[in-house]
Motif scaffolding. Structure first.
Motif, PDB file in Angstrom:
ATOM      1  N   ILE A  40      53.210  67.441  26.812  1.00 56.66           N
ATOM      2  CA  ILE A  40      52.958  66.707  25.572  1.00 56.66           C
ATOM      3  C   ILE A  40      53.416  65.279  25.810  1.00 56.66           C
ATOM      4  N   GLU A  41      52.462  64.365  25.757  1.00 57.70           N
ATOM      5  CA  GLU A  41      52.765  62.966  26.039  1.00 57.70           C
ATOM      6  C   GLU A  41      52.545  62.127  24.788  1.00 57.70           C
ATOM      7  N   ASN A  42      53.564  61.388  24.401  1.00 61.48           N
ATOM      8  CA  ASN A  42      53.436  60.457  23.286  1.00 61.48           C
ATOM      9  C   ASN A  42      52.795  59.184  23.822  1.00 61.48           C
ATOM     10  N   GLU A  43      51.553  58.958  23.423  1.00 59.87           N
ATOM     11  CA  GLU A  43      50.822  57.776  23.875  1.00 59.87           C
ATOM     12  C   GLU A  43      50.731  56.706  22.790  1.00 59.87           C
ATOM     13  N   SER A  44      51.587  56.800  21.803  1.00 59.86           N
ATOM     14  CA  SER A  44      51.553  55.852  20.687  1.00 59.86           C
ATOM     15  C   SER A  44      51.724  54.412  21.148  1.00 59.86           C
ATOM     16  N   HIS A  45      52.558  54.212  22.178  1.00 59.61           N
ATOM     17  CA  HIS A  45      52.805  52.861  22.679  1.00 59.61           C
ATOM     18  C   HIS A  45      51.543  52.188  23.217  1.00 59.61           C
ATOM     19  N   LYS A  46      50.497  52.965  23.476  1.00 60.93           N
ATOM     20  CA  LYS A  46      49.236  52.413  23.974  1.00 60.93           C
ATOM     21  C   LYS A  46      48.331  51.961  22.839  1.00 60.93           C
ATOM     22  N   HIS A  47      48.802  52.077  21.619  1.00 61.09           N
ATOM     23  CA  HIS A  47      47.985  51.780  20.443  1.00 61.09           C
ATOM     24  C   HIS A  47      48.680  50.747  19.567  1.00 61.09           C
ATOM     25  N   PRO A  88      56.712  49.956  17.029  1.00 63.75           N
ATOM     26  CA  PRO A  88      57.495  50.528  18.129  1.00 63.75           C
ATOM     27  C   PRO A  88      58.100  51.880  17.729  1.00 63.75           C
ATOM     28  N   ASN A  89      58.225  52.763  18.710  1.00 63.78           N
ATOM     29  CA  ASN A  89      58.805  54.095  18.533  1.00 63.78           C
ATOM     30  C   ASN A  89      57.987  55.010  17.617  1.00 63.78           C
ATOM     31  N   SER A  90      56.709  54.718  17.471  1.00 63.13           N
ATOM     32  CA  SER A  90      55.843  55.562  16.647  1.00 63.13           C
ATOM     33  C   SER A  90      55.583  56.893  17.331  1.00 63.13           C
ATOM     34  N   GLN A  91      55.232  57.868  16.523  1.00 64.62           N
ATOM     35  CA  GLN A  91      54.871  59.196  17.000  1.00 64.62           C
ATOM     36  C   GLN A  91      53.538  59.566  16.341  1.00 64.62           C
ATOM     37  N   THR A  92      52.493  58.855  16.724  1.00 68.56           N
ATOM     38  CA  THR A  92      51.196  59.005  16.050  1.00 68.56           C
ATOM     39  C   THR A  92      50.074  59.453  16.966  1.00 68.56           C
ATOM     40  N   ALA A 141      46.174  60.855  16.138  1.00 71.30           N
ATOM     41  CA  ALA A 141      45.236  61.193  17.209  1.00 71.30           C
ATOM     42  C   ALA A 141      45.870  62.214  18.142  1.00 71.30           C
ATOM     43  N   LEU A 142      45.037  63.164  18.571  1.00 65.65           N
ATOM     44  CA  LEU A 142      45.508  64.227  19.441  1.00 65.65           C
ATOM     45  C   LEU A 142      44.442  64.471  20.505  1.00 65.65           C
ATOM     46  N   ALA A 143      44.737  64.064  21.735  1.00 65.66           N
ATOM     47  CA  ALA A 143      43.835  64.325  22.861  1.00 65.66           C
ATOM     48  C   ALA A 143      44.211  65.683  23.436  1.00 65.66           C
ATOM     49  N   LEU A 144      43.243  66.587  23.507  1.00 67.96           N
ATOM     50  CA  LEU A 144      43.513  67.944  23.970  1.00 67.96           C
ATOM     51  C   LEU A 144      42.816  68.222  25.289  1.00 67.96           C
ATOM     52  N   HIS A 145      43.583  68.722  26.247  1.00 68.50           N
ATOM     53  CA  HIS A 145      43.070  69.158  27.539  1.00 68.50           C
ATOM     54  C   HIS A 145      43.542  70.600  27.693  1.00 68.50           C
ATOM     55  N   LEU A 146      42.635  71.533  27.419  1.00 65.32           N
ATOM     56  CA  LEU A 146      42.972  72.947  27.306  1.00 65.32           C
ATOM     57  C   LEU A 146      42.213  73.737  28.349  1.00 65.32           C
ATOM     58  N   TYR A 147      42.946  74.420  29.242  1.00 68.73           N
ATOM     59  CA  TYR A 147      42.319  75.097  30.369  1.00 68.73           C
ATOM     60  C   TYR A 147      42.889  76.502  30.560  1.00 68.73           C
ATOM     61  N   PRO A 182      41.969  56.690  28.170  1.00 65.65           N
ATOM     62  CA  PRO A 182      41.465  55.316  28.270  1.00 65.65           C
ATOM     63  C   PRO A 182      42.419  54.358  27.562  1.00 65.65           C
ATOM     64  N   ASN A 183      42.346  53.109  27.943  1.00 64.04           N
ATOM     65  CA  ASN A 183      43.144  52.095  27.248  1.00 64.04           C
ATOM     66  C   ASN A 183      42.568  51.899  25.857  1.00 64.04           C
ATOM     67  N   CYS A 184      43.457  51.654  24.912  1.00 68.38           N
ATOM     68  CA  CYS A 184      43.064  51.448  23.531  1.00 68.38           C
ATOM     69  C   CYS A 184      42.932  49.962  23.257  1.00 68.38           C
ATOM     70  N   ARG A 185      41.869  49.581  22.557  1.00 70.00           N
ATOM     71  CA  ARG A 185      41.753  48.179  22.146  1.00 70.00           C
ATOM     72  C   ARG A 185      42.855  47.883  21.162  1.00 70.00           C
ATOM     73  N   GLY A 186      43.578  46.823  21.383  1.00 67.38           N
ATOM     74  CA  GLY A 186      44.637  46.440  20.464  1.00 67.38           C
ATOM     75  C   GLY A 186      45.980  47.045  20.783  1.00 67.38           C
ATOM     76  N   GLY A 187      46.032  47.878  21.813  1.00 69.63           N
ATOM     77  CA  GLY A 187      47.295  48.525  22.178  1.00 69.63           C
ATOM     78  C   GLY A 187      48.153  47.632  23.025  1.00 69.63           C
ATOM     79  N   ASP A 188      49.361  48.070  23.252  1.00 75.19           N
ATOM     80  CA  ASP A 188      50.316  47.289  24.044  1.00 75.19           C
ATOM     81  C   ASP A 188      50.210  47.561  25.524  1.00 75.19           C
ATOM     82  N   ALA A 189      49.554  48.667  25.913  1.00 77.80           N
ATOM     83  CA  ALA A 189      49.505  49.021  27.332  1.00 77.80           C
ATOM     84  C   ALA A 189      48.181  48.648  27.952  1.00 77.80           C
TER      85      ALA A 189
END
Length: 113
Positions: free
Chosen positions: A32-39, A43-47, A84-90, A106-113
């Motif tokens: 489980i990866e928190n990718e909020s920082h890419k959006h 700061p410190n969001s969990q979205t 947002a929840l990206a799911l990779h289920l195998y 993918p990189n998010c438009r407007g994100g910090d990363a």
């Protein structure tokens, strides 16, 4: 694993709550990866999260059904803090065939990363 009565979504470690809830799938592997920082969020969001879950319970199940099951289990989080929840289920065999790798986000438009 179960969520104790003291665990609430407000102020909680959302990734830990997700991990607890997804334990019902008896994962062979779970990330489980928190990718909020890419959006574009405070700061410190969990979205925004990426979940990679490998489970024998996915055998014979179409991808959309797998996603529906995850959405049902995480309905509280998706109705609240998780945007947002990206799911990779195998299945284990699918995971092995992929070389034990999931796609990069993918990189998010407007994100910090």
């Amino acid at each position: 694993m179960t969520i104790s009565s003291v665990d609430t979504l407000e102020g909680a470690d959302i990734a830990a709550l997700i991990e607890q809830k997804l334990a019902i799938f008896e994962p062979q592997w779970l990330s489980i990866e928190n990718e909020s920082h890419k959006h574009h969020v405070p700061p410190n969001s969990q979205t925004h999260f990426k979940v990679t879950l490998i489970s024998e319970q996915f055998e014979g199940m179409m991808p959309v059904k797998r996603h529906q099951q995850i959405y049902a289990v995480l309905s509280d989080e998706l109705a609240g803090p998780v945007h947002a929840l990206a799911l990779h289920l195998y299945t284990p065999e699918q995971w092995e065939a992929r070389g034990n790798a999931r796609p990069d986000s993918p990189n998010c438009r407007g994100g910090d990363a």
